[in-house]
Design a protein around this motif. Structure first.
Motif, PDB file in Angstrom:
ATOM      1  N   PRO A   1       0.801  -1.237   0.000  1.00 49.73           N
ATOM      2  CA  PRO A   1       0.000   0.000   0.000  1.00 49.73           C
ATOM      3  C   PRO A   1       0.828   1.279   0.000  1.00 49.73           C
ATOM      4  O   PRO A   1       0.365   2.311  -0.504  1.00 49.73           O
ATOM      5  N   LYS A   2       2.047   1.245   0.538  1.00 50.28           N
ATOM      6  CA  LYS A   2       2.866   2.452   0.559  1.00 50.28           C
ATOM      7  C   LYS A   2       3.475   2.767  -0.805  1.00 50.28           C
ATOM      8  O   LYS A   2       3.844   3.917  -1.069  1.00 50.28           O
ATOM      9  N   LYS A   3       3.587   1.761  -1.668  1.00 52.19           N
ATOM     10  CA  LYS A   3       4.151   1.959  -3.009  1.00 52.19           C
ATOM     11  C   LYS A   3       3.073   2.231  -4.048  1.00 52.19           C
ATOM     12  O   LYS A   3       3.356   2.742  -5.135  1.00 52.19           O
ATOM     13  N   VAL A   4       1.845   1.868  -3.720  1.00 50.23           N
ATOM     14  CA  VAL A   4       0.753   1.947  -4.681  1.00 50.23           C
ATOM     15  C   VAL A   4       0.005   3.264  -4.525  1.00 50.23           C
ATOM     16  O   VAL A   4      -0.352   3.654  -3.409  1.00 50.23           O
ATOM     17  N   LYS A   5      -0.221   3.934  -5.641  1.00 53.96           N
ATOM     18  CA  LYS A   5      -0.933   5.209  -5.657  1.00 53.96           C
ATOM     19  C   LYS A   5      -2.192   5.092  -6.510  1.00 53.96           C
ATOM     20  O   LYS A   5      -2.504   5.962  -7.318  1.00 53.96           O
ATOM     21  N   TYR A   6      -2.911   4.000  -6.347  1.00 54.82           N
ATOM     22  CA  TYR A   6      -4.120   3.773  -7.147  1.00 54.82           C
ATOM     23  C   TYR A   6      -5.092   2.895  -6.388  1.00 54.82           C
ATOM     24  O   TYR A   6      -4.742   2.273  -5.374  1.00 54.82           O
ATOM     25  N   LYS A   7      -6.329   2.848  -6.856  1.00 57.45           N
ATOM     26  CA  LYS A   7      -7.361   1.939  -6.377  1.00 57.45           C
ATOM     27  C   LYS A   7      -7.766   1.045  -7.555  1.00 57.45           C
ATOM     28  O   LYS A   7      -8.318   1.530  -8.540  1.00 57.45           O
ATOM     29  N   THR A   8      -7.481  -0.242  -7.420  1.00 61.84           N
ATOM     30  CA  THR A   8      -7.680  -1.162  -8.534  1.00 61.84           C
ATOM     31  C   THR A   8      -9.108  -1.146  -9.043  1.00 61.84           C
ATOM     32  O   THR A   8      -9.360  -1.139 -10.258  1.00 61.84           O
ATOM     33  N   ASN A   9     -10.084  -1.159  -8.120  1.00 60.98           N
ATOM     34  CA  ASN A   9     -11.472  -1.268  -8.572  1.00 60.98           C
ATOM     35  C   ASN A   9     -12.036   0.027  -9.139  1.00 60.98           C
ATOM     36  O   ASN A   9     -13.210   0.078  -9.519  1.00 60.98           O
ATOM     37  N   LYS A  10     -11.217   1.080  -9.223  1.00 57.32           N
ATOM     38  CA  LYS A  10     -11.655   2.299  -9.902  1.00 57.32           C
ATOM     39  C   LYS A  10     -11.212   2.350 -11.361  1.00 57.32           C
ATOM     40  O   LYS A  10     -11.617   3.252 -12.098  1.00 57.32           O
ATOM     41  N   PHE A  11     -10.362   1.400 -11.770  1.00 55.70           N
ATOM     42  CA  PHE A  11     -10.107   1.230 -13.195  1.00 55.70           C
ATOM     43  C   PHE A  11     -11.325   0.545 -13.815  1.00 55.70           C
ATOM     44  O   PHE A  11     -12.011  -0.241 -13.155  1.00 55.70           O
ATOM     45  N   THR A  12     -11.579   0.826 -15.078  1.00 52.90           N
ATOM     46  CA  THR A  12     -12.694   0.191 -15.786  1.00 52.90           C
ATOM     47  C   THR A  12     -12.135  -0.707 -16.875  1.00 52.90           C
ATOM     48  O   THR A  12     -11.549  -0.225 -17.851  1.00 52.90           O
ATOM     49  N   TRP A  13     -12.311  -2.010 -16.714  1.00 53.25           N
ATOM     50  CA  TRP A  13     -11.752  -2.963 -17.666  1.00 53.25           C
ATOM     51  C   TRP A  13     -12.559  -2.994 -18.962  1.00 53.25           C
ATOM     52  O   TRP A  13     -13.789  -3.026 -18.953  1.00 53.25           O
ATOM     53  N   LEU A  14     -11.837  -2.972 -20.072  1.00 53.63           N
ATOM     54  CA  LEU A  14     -12.467  -3.101 -21.390  1.00 53.63           C
ATOM     55  C   LEU A  14     -12.522  -4.565 -21.809  1.00 53.63           C
ATOM     56  O   LEU A  14     -13.389  -4.946 -22.608  1.00 53.63           O
ATOM     57  N   GLY A  15     -11.605  -5.389 -21.300  1.00 52.35           N
ATOM     58  CA  GLY A  15     -11.598  -6.807 -21.641  1.00 52.35           C
ATOM     59  C   GLY A  15     -10.205  -7.382 -21.507  1.00 52.35           C
ATOM     60  O   GLY A  15      -9.242  -6.667 -21.188  1.00 52.35           O
ATOM     61  N   ARG A  16     -10.121  -8.685 -21.736  1.00 48.54           N
ATOM     62  CA  ARG A  16      -8.851  -9.413 -21.630  1.00 48.54           C
ATOM     63  C   ARG A  16      -8.613 -10.227 -22.888  1.00 48.54           C
ATOM     64  O   ARG A  16      -9.535 -10.834 -23.428  1.00 48.54           O
ATOM     65  N   VAL A  17      -7.358 -10.228 -23.340  1.00 50.64           N
ATOM     66  CA  VAL A  17      -6.973 -11.052 -24.484  1.00 50.64           C
ATOM     67  C   VAL A  17      -6.656 -12.478 -24.012  1.00 50.64           C
ATOM     68  O   VAL A  17      -7.128 -13.464 -24.575  1.00 50.64           O
ATOM     69  N   ILE A  18      -5.842 -12.573 -22.952  1.00 55.67           N
ATOM     70  CA  ILE A  18      -5.362 -13.887 -22.512  1.00 55.67           C
ATOM     71  C   ILE A  18      -5.024 -13.835 -21.032  1.00 55.67           C
ATOM     72  O   ILE A  18      -4.589 -12.812 -20.522  1.00 55.67           O
ATOM     73  N   GLY A  19      -5.244 -14.940 -20.344  1.00 54.71           N
ATOM     74  CA  GLY A  19      -4.763 -15.129 -18.986  1.00 54.71           C
ATOM     75  C   GLY A  19      -3.782 -16.289 -18.988  1.00 54.71           C
ATOM     76  O   GLY A  19      -3.864 -17.176 -19.838  1.00 54.71           O
ATOM     77  N   SER A  20      -2.869 -16.290 -18.035  1.00 53.04           N
ATOM     78  CA  SER A  20      -1.831 -17.322 -18.053  1.00 53.04           C
ATOM     79  C   SER A  20      -1.258 -17.521 -16.666  1.00 53.04           C
ATOM     80  O   SER A  20      -1.040 -16.553 -15.934  1.00 53.04           O
TER      81      SER A  20
END
Length: 345
Positions: A115-134
């Motif tokens: 949390p001290k290195k991160v300057k964002y909130k993940t769930n406030k990004f809006t995903w458009l989609g995923r090509v691949i998971g691995s």
């Protein structure tokens, strides 16, 4: 008299039709936003790995499905296992739809663990989609003397890492603590290509990267009894196709808390390689851009080109990824605390 009336009526219809045809076409706010503009896809890794390759392919093909057909370009901002670019995307990237992030697959994990290195909130990004998971897969040089996972409980091994926020650090650090292995993690490599080069040249002996990165970058290293490298453990919800005999971290969990920690890190295998808007992008852009992404990644020509570049495709919609991300963020603070202690000491 009747003739005069019919002529007048026909003339009136013609005038009305002409007036309608002369009206301007209804404006398309999405096309108006993007016409003549440039969209930047920001990537937190170098150009040679699967992040770079997927982003370039999306930039090449996606514009044709976006109203207004903007130009799309890729900008690389490597550093801290993708955190540098993610922090930048959240706080600096334009919120007008002209900036899109290819999130690191550990985006949710990093927010909770660092949390001290991160300057964002993940769930406030809006995903458009995923090509691949691995699944992240630790593979080692055959000449290291290691043939299976049990061997690294007793033998030291040097592994390459791009940074503390990357699976290349988090996975080895977790198995060191949870499973008693003896991995020495060397950080600072800029992307999977340079890590693979370090392994090839003998600077390091192994790497924990996505199986697609192995498949795309060094397929010749695997598949024979004398192959250069051996996959020995993977991190995901289930075993990767083609790696059915390689154990999961989950297989070694000794209790429910360790299972939750392993599954938490395994969320990276679901998030994979995709695109996301930063916060506060105009809502009217979201569904058209999700639709454009989906049309792109399901197009047979896109899939064929990805296959030619050794990039397997396993699409997920933006709404599906969004739900998974939101669920991952609900992990219990007590589990996060234990995970942080196990990984960072």
């Amino acid at each position: 008299m009747k003739t005069s009336v019919s002529i007048t009526f026909a003339t009136a219809l013609a005038i009305c039709a002409g007036a309608v045809s002369a009206m301007p076409a209804q404006a398309d706010p999405v096309a108006d936003t993007y016409k003549g503009q440039t969209i930047t896809i920001l990537v937190g890794y170098g150009a040679g790995g699967t992040y770079g390759k997927n982003s370039i392919l999306l930039a090449r093909d996606m514009s044709r499905y976006i109203p207004g057909h903007p130009t799309m370009v890729v900008q690389h901002m490597p550093g801290a296992g993708g955190l540098k670019a993610t922090n930048y995307a959240y706080n600096v990237l334009p919120k007008n739809g002209m900036g899109i992030l290819m999130p690191p697959n550990m985006i949710a994990v990093s927010e909770k663990l660092r949390p001290k290195k991160v300057k964002y909130k993940t769930n406030k990004f809006t995903w458009l989609g995923r090509v691949i998971g691995s699944n992240s897969t630790l593979a080692v040089r055959r000449d290291s003397g290691i043939r299976e996972f049990a061997d690294i409980r007793t033998k030291p091994l040097i592994v390459a890492s791009s940074g503390t926020g990357s699976p290349t650090f988090l996975m080895p650090a977790l198995i060191n603590s949870m499973l008693g292995t003896k991995l020495k993690i060397v950080k600072g490599y800029k992307g999977s290509r340079k890590m693979q080069l370090s392994m090839e040249q003998g600077e390091t002996q192994g790497i924990a990267i996505g199986w697609t990165a192995w498949y795309s970058g060094r397929p010749q290293w695997f598949g024979t009894k004398d192959s250069f490298a051996i996959p020995i453990i993977q991190n995901g919800y289930k075993r990767e196709a083609g790696l059915e005999n390689v154990p999961l971290i989950l297989d070694f969990a000794k209790n429910e808390e360790e299972r939750q920690i392993a599954k938490f890190l395994a969320s990276a295998s679901i998030i994979g390689r995709g695109l996301a808007f930063p916060p506060d992008v105009p809502r009217h852009l979201i569904e058209p851009m999700r639709a454009a992404f989906w049309k792109t990644v399901t197009n047979p020509a896109f899939i064929a080109e990805a296959k030619r570049r050794r990039l397997p495709v396993a699409q997920m919609t933006g709404a599906e990824i969004q739900k998974i991300v939101n669920d991952v963020m609900k992990i219990k603070p007590s589990v996060v605390k234990t995970a942080r202690k196990m990984i960072f000491g």
